[in-house]
Enzyme design. Structure first.
Site, PDB file in Angstrom:
ATOM      1  N   GLU A   1       0.854  -1.191   0.000  1.00  0.00           N
ATOM      2  CA  GLU A   1       0.000   0.000   0.000  1.00  0.00           C
ATOM      3  C   GLU A   1       0.888   1.240   0.000  1.00  0.00           C
ATOM      4  OE1 GLU A   1      -2.507   2.748  -0.217  1.00  0.00           O
ATOM      5  OE2 GLU A   1      -3.397   0.731  -0.118  1.00  0.00           O
TER       6      GLU A   1
ATOM      7  N   ASP B   1      -7.736   2.348  -8.022  1.00  0.00           N
ATOM      8  CA  ASP B   1      -8.190   3.683  -8.400  1.00  0.00           C
ATOM      9  C   ASP B   1      -8.374   3.749  -9.921  1.00  0.00           C
ATOM     10  OD1 ASP B   1      -8.497   6.434  -8.909  1.00  0.00           O
ATOM     11  OD2 ASP B   1      -7.228   6.969  -7.215  1.00  0.00           O
TER      12      ASP B   1
ATOM     13  N   ASP C   1     -15.414  -1.989  -9.789  1.00  0.00           N
ATOM     14  CA  ASP C   1     -16.805  -1.593  -9.995  1.00  0.00           C
ATOM     15  C   ASP C   1     -16.938  -0.658 -11.203  1.00  0.00           C
ATOM     16  OD1 ASP C   1     -15.410   0.447  -8.752  1.00  0.00           O
ATOM     17  OD2 ASP C   1     -17.096   1.106  -7.511  1.00  0.00           O
TER      18      ASP C   1
ATOM     19  N   PHE D   1     -14.375  -1.439  -0.300  1.00  0.00           N
ATOM     20  CA  PHE D   1     -14.986  -0.968  -1.541  1.00  0.00           C
ATOM     21  C   PHE D   1     -16.054  -1.953  -2.017  1.00  0.00           C
ATOM     22  CE2 PHE D   1     -11.310   1.869  -1.944  1.00  0.00           C
ATOM     23  CZ  PHE D   1     -11.917   3.005  -2.449  1.00  0.00           C
TER      24      PHE D   1
END
Length: 219
Positions: free
Chosen positions: A69, A119, A155, A194
């Site tokens: 991360e 992202d 998504d 998410f």
């Protein structure tokens, strides 16, 4: 809208076993040296708050789990969750996952690579910042052992379709294989925060799995 503040970490919590800064490790890198014992390795790119790592390291205790991360505060939070849960088979790296794959990870070192809800960088001029791009995908193929799997969920339909076409163009990975949606057994029974947010809003999640060919290892 600003993100909510992250939960504060107990300053007395020892993160030394679960959090490492990725700067310039030796090449070749003994990634198994981060763990208490050698075991099949799964790598998550963009671990966020660590929901997947904490759950998966409990479900598959016979595997080691390495999260990467870039955001320091999120990396620390994920490491703290692993430490509180006593997950000796889970470790967080704070740093750039693209650099990690490009410069440090040895070939055929992982049984799985997980990329969940990266992202999307909506603006066209920013899409070069996306993690799912040709150089990274060829590195993923190299890092996977023969028969190893790449798991990609998002998504964003455009990101999903673009990535699947790119994987077919620049790698020899088999797939995509369909990943059926399963019902959540409790409030936090999701891969990531998410996914939880997306499904609670009844929005679609696009999932695919790929596999490195067993008979023809990548260079």
């Amino acid at each position: 809208m600003a993100r909510p503040a992250l939960r504060k970490i107990d300053p007395a919590l020892d993160l030394s076993r679960h959090l490492h800064a990725f700067e310039q490790p030796p090449v070749p890198w003994d990634v198994q040296g981060l763990f208490a014992r050698p075991a099949p390795l799964e790598i998550e790119v963009g671990s966020g708050k660590g929901m997947f790592l904490v759950a998966a390291s409990a479900e598959r205790p016979q595997h080691n789990f390495l999260g990467c991360e870039i955001a320091r505060n999120y990396a620390r939070l994920a490491a703290a969750r692993l430490a509180r849960a006593g997950r000796d088979n889970g470790v967080m790296l704070q740093g750039d996952a693209l650099q990690l794959f490009r410069e440090a990870l040895p070939a055929a070192c992982a049984v799985a690579v997980h990329v969940y809800f990266p992202d999307p960088w909506w603006k066209l001029r920013h899409r070069k910042r996306r993690v799912m791009k040709p150089g990274f995908l060829t590195d993923v193929e190299r890092v996977l052992e023969p028969g190893g799997s790449l798991h990609f969920w998002t998504d964003v339909r455009e990101y999903f379709d673009t990535t699947l076409a790119m994987i077919a163009e620049v790698t020899g990975l088999l797939g995509p294989f369909e990943v059926p949606e399963r019902s959540a057994q409790h409030e936090f029974d999701y891969r990531t925060h998410f996914e939880r947010r997306t499904r609670l809003h009844a929005d679609l999640v696009y999932r695919a799995e790929f596999q490195r060919r067993a008979e023809a290892p990548a260079d």
